[in-house]
Design a protein around this motif. Structure first.
Motif, mmCIF file in Angstrom:
data_model
loop_
_atom_site.group_PDB
_atom_site.id
_atom_site.type_symbol
_atom_site.label_atom_id
_atom_site.label_comp_id
_atom_site.label_asym_id
_atom_site.label_seq_id
_atom_site.Cartn_x
_atom_site.Cartn_y
_atom_site.Cartn_z
ATOM 1 N N PRO A 260 -35.284 -18.671 -41.453
ATOM 2 C CA PRO A 260 -36.550 -18.662 -40.701
ATOM 3 C C PRO A 260 -37.729 -19.269 -41.447
ATOM 4 C CG PRO A 260 -35.414 -16.577 -40.424
ATOM 5 C CD PRO A 260 -34.653 -17.326 -41.466
ATOM 6 N N ASP A 261 -37.624 -19.468 -42.757
ATOM 7 C CA ASP A 261 -38.729 -20.045 -43.524
ATOM 8 C C ASP A 261 -38.772 -21.572 -43.449
ATOM 9 O OD1 ASP A 261 -39.481 -17.510 -44.374
ATOM 10 O OD2 ASP A 261 -38.137 -17.580 -46.103
ATOM 11 N N PHE A 262 -37.767 -22.200 -42.859
ATOM 12 C CA PHE A 262 -37.695 -23.664 -42.850
ATOM 13 C C PHE A 262 -38.726 -24.247 -41.890
ATOM 14 C CE2 PHE A 262 -35.912 -27.656 -41.168
ATOM 15 C CZ PHE A 262 -35.794 -28.367 -42.343
ATOM 16 N N ASP A 263 -39.419 -25.314 -42.340
ATOM 17 C CA ASP A 263 -40.410 -26.034 -41.529
ATOM 18 C C ASP A 263 -39.975 -27.495 -41.459
ATOM 19 O OD1 ASP A 263 -42.751 -27.539 -40.694
ATOM 20 O OD2 ASP A 263 -43.932 -25.746 -41.094
ATOM 21 N N LEU A 264 -39.563 -27.934 -40.280
ATOM 22 C CA LEU A 264 -39.002 -29.273 -40.124
ATOM 23 C C LEU A 264 -40.010 -30.365 -40.432
ATOM 24 C CD1 LEU A 264 -36.726 -31.165 -39.314
ATOM 25 C CD2 LEU A 264 -37.408 -30.869 -36.927
ATOM 26 N N GLN A 265 -41.223 -30.245 -39.898
ATOM 27 C CA GLN A 265 -42.218 -31.287 -40.106
ATOM 28 C C GLN A 265 -42.602 -31.409 -41.582
ATOM 29 O OE1 GLN A 265 -43.303 -33.309 -37.486
ATOM 30 N NE2 GLN A 265 -44.087 -34.526 -39.179
ATOM 31 N N LYS A 266 -42.764 -30.274 -42.260
ATOM 32 C CA LYS A 266 -43.119 -30.313 -43.678
ATOM 33 C C LYS A 266 -41.981 -30.894 -44.512
ATOM 34 C CE LYS A 266 -46.467 -26.514 -43.727
ATOM 35 N NZ LYS A 266 -46.809 -25.178 -44.293
ATOM 36 N N TYR A 267 -40.755 -30.557 -44.146
ATOM 37 C CA TYR A 267 -39.626 -31.079 -44.913
ATOM 38 C C TYR A 267 -39.471 -32.582 -44.697
ATOM 39 C CZ TYR A 267 -34.971 -31.454 -46.943
ATOM 40 O OH TYR A 267 -33.907 -31.816 -47.724
ATOM 41 N N GLN A 268 -39.698 -33.049 -43.486
ATOM 42 C CA GLN A 268 -39.651 -34.487 -43.235
ATOM 43 C C GLN A 268 -40.710 -35.215 -44.062
ATOM 44 O OE1 GLN A 268 -39.738 -35.981 -39.076
ATOM 45 N NE2 GLN A 268 -41.439 -37.251 -39.750
ATOM 46 N N ASP A 269 -41.923 -34.674 -44.067
ATOM 47 C CA ASP A 269 -42.985 -35.295 -44.860
ATOM 48 C C ASP A 269 -42.632 -35.304 -46.342
ATOM 49 O OD1 ASP A 269 -44.349 -35.597 -42.488
ATOM 50 O OD2 ASP A 269 -45.609 -33.821 -42.772
ATOM 51 N N ARG A 270 -42.000 -34.242 -46.812
ATOM 52 C CA ARG A 270 -41.616 -34.162 -48.221
ATOM 53 C C ARG A 270 -40.607 -35.252 -48.560
ATOM 54 N NH1 ARG A 270 -40.934 -29.747 -52.075
ATOM 55 N NH2 ARG A 270 -39.203 -30.187 -53.499
ATOM 56 N N LEU A 271 -39.599 -35.439 -47.709
ATOM 57 C CA LEU A 271 -38.594 -36.470 -47.973
ATOM 58 C C LEU A 271 -39.201 -37.860 -47.958
ATOM 59 C CD1 LEU A 271 -35.537 -35.170 -45.892
ATOM 60 C CD2 LEU A 271 -35.951 -34.932 -48.346
ATOM 61 N N VAL A 272 -40.119 -38.107 -47.034
ATOM 62 C CA VAL A 272 -40.749 -39.432 -46.962
ATOM 63 C C VAL A 272 -41.586 -39.698 -48.204
ATOM 64 C CG1 VAL A 272 -42.413 -40.834 -45.686
ATOM 65 C CG2 VAL A 272 -40.705 -39.498 -44.443
ATOM 66 N N GLN A 273 -42.378 -38.720 -48.615
ATOM 67 C CA GLN A 273 -43.301 -38.929 -49.730
ATOM 68 C C GLN A 273 -42.584 -38.985 -51.077
ATOM 69 O OE1 GLN A 273 -46.160 -35.772 -49.359
ATOM 70 N NE2 GLN A 273 -46.875 -36.438 -47.356
ATOM 71 N N GLU A 274 -41.580 -38.114 -51.286
ATOM 72 C CA GLU A 274 -40.960 -38.026 -52.604
ATOM 73 C C GLU A 274 -39.764 -38.950 -52.785
ATOM 74 O OE1 GLU A 274 -40.030 -34.019 -53.583
ATOM 75 O OE2 GLU A 274 -42.087 -33.273 -53.352
ATOM 76 N N LEU A 275 -39.061 -39.294 -51.700
ATOM 77 C CA LEU A 275 -37.843 -40.080 -51.854
ATOM 78 C C LEU A 275 -37.889 -41.410 -51.109
ATOM 79 C CD1 LEU A 275 -35.193 -37.196 -51.590
ATOM 80 C CD2 LEU A 275 -36.004 -38.353 -53.645
ATOM 81 N N LEU A 276 -38.129 -41.370 -49.814
ATOM 82 C CA LEU A 276 -38.073 -42.605 -49.025
ATOM 83 C C LEU A 276 -39.119 -43.631 -49.452
ATOM 84 C CD1 LEU A 276 -37.303 -41.519 -45.340
ATOM 85 C CD2 LEU A 276 -36.077 -43.214 -46.692
ATOM 86 N N SER A 277 -40.204 -43.168 -50.009
ATOM 87 C CA SER A 277 -41.258 -44.093 -50.428
ATOM 88 C C SER A 277 -40.935 -44.828 -51.724
ATOM 89 C CB SER A 277 -42.580 -43.332 -50.595
ATOM 90 O OG SER A 277 -42.451 -42.313 -51.592
ATOM 91 N N GLN A 278 -39.856 -44.445 -52.416
ATOM 92 C CA GLN A 278 -39.499 -45.124 -53.657
ATOM 93 C C GLN A 278 -39.017 -46.551 -53.375
ATOM 94 O OE1 GLN A 278 -36.777 -42.829 -56.050
ATOM 95 N NE2 GLN A 278 -37.832 -40.889 -55.637
ATOM 96 N N PRO A 279 -39.367 -47.516 -54.225
ATOM 97 C CA PRO A 279 -38.979 -48.916 -53.990
ATOM 98 C C PRO A 279 -37.479 -49.129 -53.850
ATOM 99 C CG PRO A 279 -40.649 -48.765 -55.706
ATOM 100 C CD PRO A 279 -40.239 -47.359 -55.404
ATOM 101 N N LYS A 280 -36.681 -48.337 -54.566
ATOM 102 C CA LYS A 280 -35.229 -48.548 -54.495
ATOM 103 C C LYS A 280 -34.648 -48.190 -53.135
ATOM 104 C CE LYS A 280 -34.006 -44.015 -56.498
ATOM 105 N NZ LYS A 280 -33.229 -43.353 -57.570
ATOM 106 N N TYR A 281 -35.432 -47.471 -52.320
ATOM 107 C CA TYR A 281 -34.954 -47.097 -50.993
ATOM 108 C C TYR A 281 -35.618 -47.904 -49.886
ATOM 109 C CZ TYR A 281 -32.738 -43.194 -53.346
ATOM 110 O OH TYR A 281 -31.962 -42.434 -54.188
#
Length: 464
Positions: A260-281
């Motif tokens: 119940p603690d999971f937040d989909l929108q926050k987790y999506q933003d986290r993946l975009v900012q910390e991982l998807l935004s890296q140049p290798k991806y």
């Protein structure tokens, strides 16, 4: 995305008079043309500007059940016969059939901002079922446009958060019901599916399922019909088949079990900012949403479905490199889940990979919950102890007590309990002790055969 944030989807085609693709000759009718509508055609046509038409318009055809919606300043005037440089010798121009434009055709929708502007492209995409408006999405029909849309559906009611028509947002059931009673609605919407406006967004911070699963085959049929009814050949030998997607993909999928603690929108933003935004991806795209996976036990599919968070990762690489960048990103996501999953409300994650360099799928799983990990460790520890005991027993270094339990039938056959012991110790059927005055010679036959020797008894002493 079926997340808590509002998603706006805009209908692309229209039935405007000035749209060239709405006419069979691919151009807007000019002064010397004869405009032709099929008499049984049901259509609403929006006219933005004035048009001069030849007097032959009286020989043209107008639909028996339709409307021409004139914007401010729009009109039709008679052509005076002067030369028009933009018009040829004239002819019959027919209005194109709009009956086949279906609600569940993903190619006819686009993601837009609340203002109606096209949403900038980015690393986020949607699986095919979610390219069509979901039950908590806002639908926009462009202002000053007319349209005709087929709402045939496998579900009786198509739920939506709101619908905007002619620049007016209808976001309550009462407002939408009032619009359906007007003259334009029957000309704009047709089919067996009923649109229903709820005015409410997704109430769950972990996201809401799109709700188009029942119409999944209809969506795929429309999508593949536009591309020649065949999925493109993937570069990997065993492509993945994400839930809600029509064709197999190369890359990776991750299924998350959540708390119940999971937040989909926050987790999506986290993946975009910390991982998807890296140049290798660069070149990697991600789709993330809540889906329901049907349960299957011993070949029987259960009606109930388990909710989970599905992440689909694809990349733009080709050949043997196809899906490799998505695979690396999936591995980083799984590592991040192992470290921070419990704090993010993720209890476990399962990864599946298919790339151009792998002959078969690769599957990985990471339990995150302390309870789950403790249960697994407890089972392993118990198996280790039992294995050690068995090893020592076979080596002869450990003797185990044998416990024999009486069987029920053996209890029934047990003899009766013996009587208490006397002073004689036990009864001998061959030798019996008598009192001293007894005549043993008369009571004991001489032909008595003794079958064993008794050192305490001599037969000769009894003879007279």
């Amino acid at each position: 995305l079926a997340a808590t944030a509002a998603v706006y989807k805009q209908w692309i085609p229209n039935t405007n008079f000035e749209t060239a693709s709405n006419w069979n000759k691919g151009r807007v009718p000019c002064a010397s043309d004869v405009v032709h509508f099929e008499k049984d055609e049901v259509v609403s046509v929006f006219v933005r500007s004035p048009h001069a038409l030849t007097l032959q318009i009286r020989h043209g055809y107008l639909p028996l059940n339709g409307e021409l919606v004139l914007a401010a300043g729009a009109a039709f005037t008679a052509f005076d016969g002067s030369w028009d440089p933009g018009c040829d010798s004239g002819g019959t121009v027919r209005f194109a059939d709009a009956e086949r434009r279906a609600w569940f055709d993903p190619t006819l929708w686009q993601d837009v901002l609340p203002s109606g502007e096209l949403k900038p492209s980015g690393p986020i995409f949607s699986v095919d079922e979610e390219r069509v408006p979901c039950r908590y999405d806002d639908v926009i029909f462009q202002p000053e446009t007319s349209f005709r849309i087929n709402t045939d559906s496998s579900q009786p009611v198509i739920h939506l958060r709101s619908i905007s028509v002619m620049g007016q947002e209808l976001n309550t059931p009462a407002a939408w019901a009032g619009y359906l009673q007007g003259p334009s609605a029957p000309l704009q919407f047709h089919g067996n599916g009923t649109l229903q406006v709820t005015g409410t967004g997704c109430p769950d911070k972990s996201g809401c399922a799109c709700g188009n699963t029942m119409d999944g085959p209809r969506i795929c049929a429309a999508l593949l019909g536009a591309s020649g009814r065949q999925c493109p050949e993937p570069a990997c030998q065993s492509p993945l088949q994400p839930l809600g997607h029509c064709c197999g993909v190369c890359g990776a999928t991750i299924n998350l079990d959540f708390t119940p603690d999971f937040d989909l929108q926050k987790y999506q933003d986290r993946l975009v900012q910390e991982l998807l935004s890296q140049p290798k991806y660069a070149g990697v795209q991600m789709a993330i949403s809540k889906v329901h996976k049907a349960q299957n036990f011993l070949g029987i599919t259960s009606r109930s479905a388990t909710p989970l968070i599905q992440i689909v990762l694809i990349d733009d690489r080709a050949g043997v490199q196809s899906g490799t960048a998505a695979e690396q990103l999936a591995a980083d996501i799984m590592e991040n889940i192992a470290q921070h999953g419990e704090a993010l409300g993720i209890s476990s994650g399962r990864m599946e990979v298919a790339t151009g360099s792998t002959a078969s799928r690769q599957v990985g799983s990471h339990p995150v919950s302390r309870i789950t990990a403790g249960t697994v460790m407890g089972l392993l520890f118990s198996l280790l102890i039992l294995g050690g005991i068995l090893f020592l027993y076979r080596k002869g270094k450990l003797r185990l007590p044998v416990l024999r339990l009486p069987r029920p039938w053996e209890r029934m056959e047990d003899p009766a309990s013996p009587s208490p012991a006397s002073d004689k110790g036990f009864d001998n059927p061959v030798f019996n002790v008598e009192p001293p005055d007894a005549d043993l010679g008369e009571e004991t036959p001489k032909d008595l055969q003794v079958f064993y020797l008794n050192p305490l008894y001599d037969a000769s002493e009894t003879e007279t």
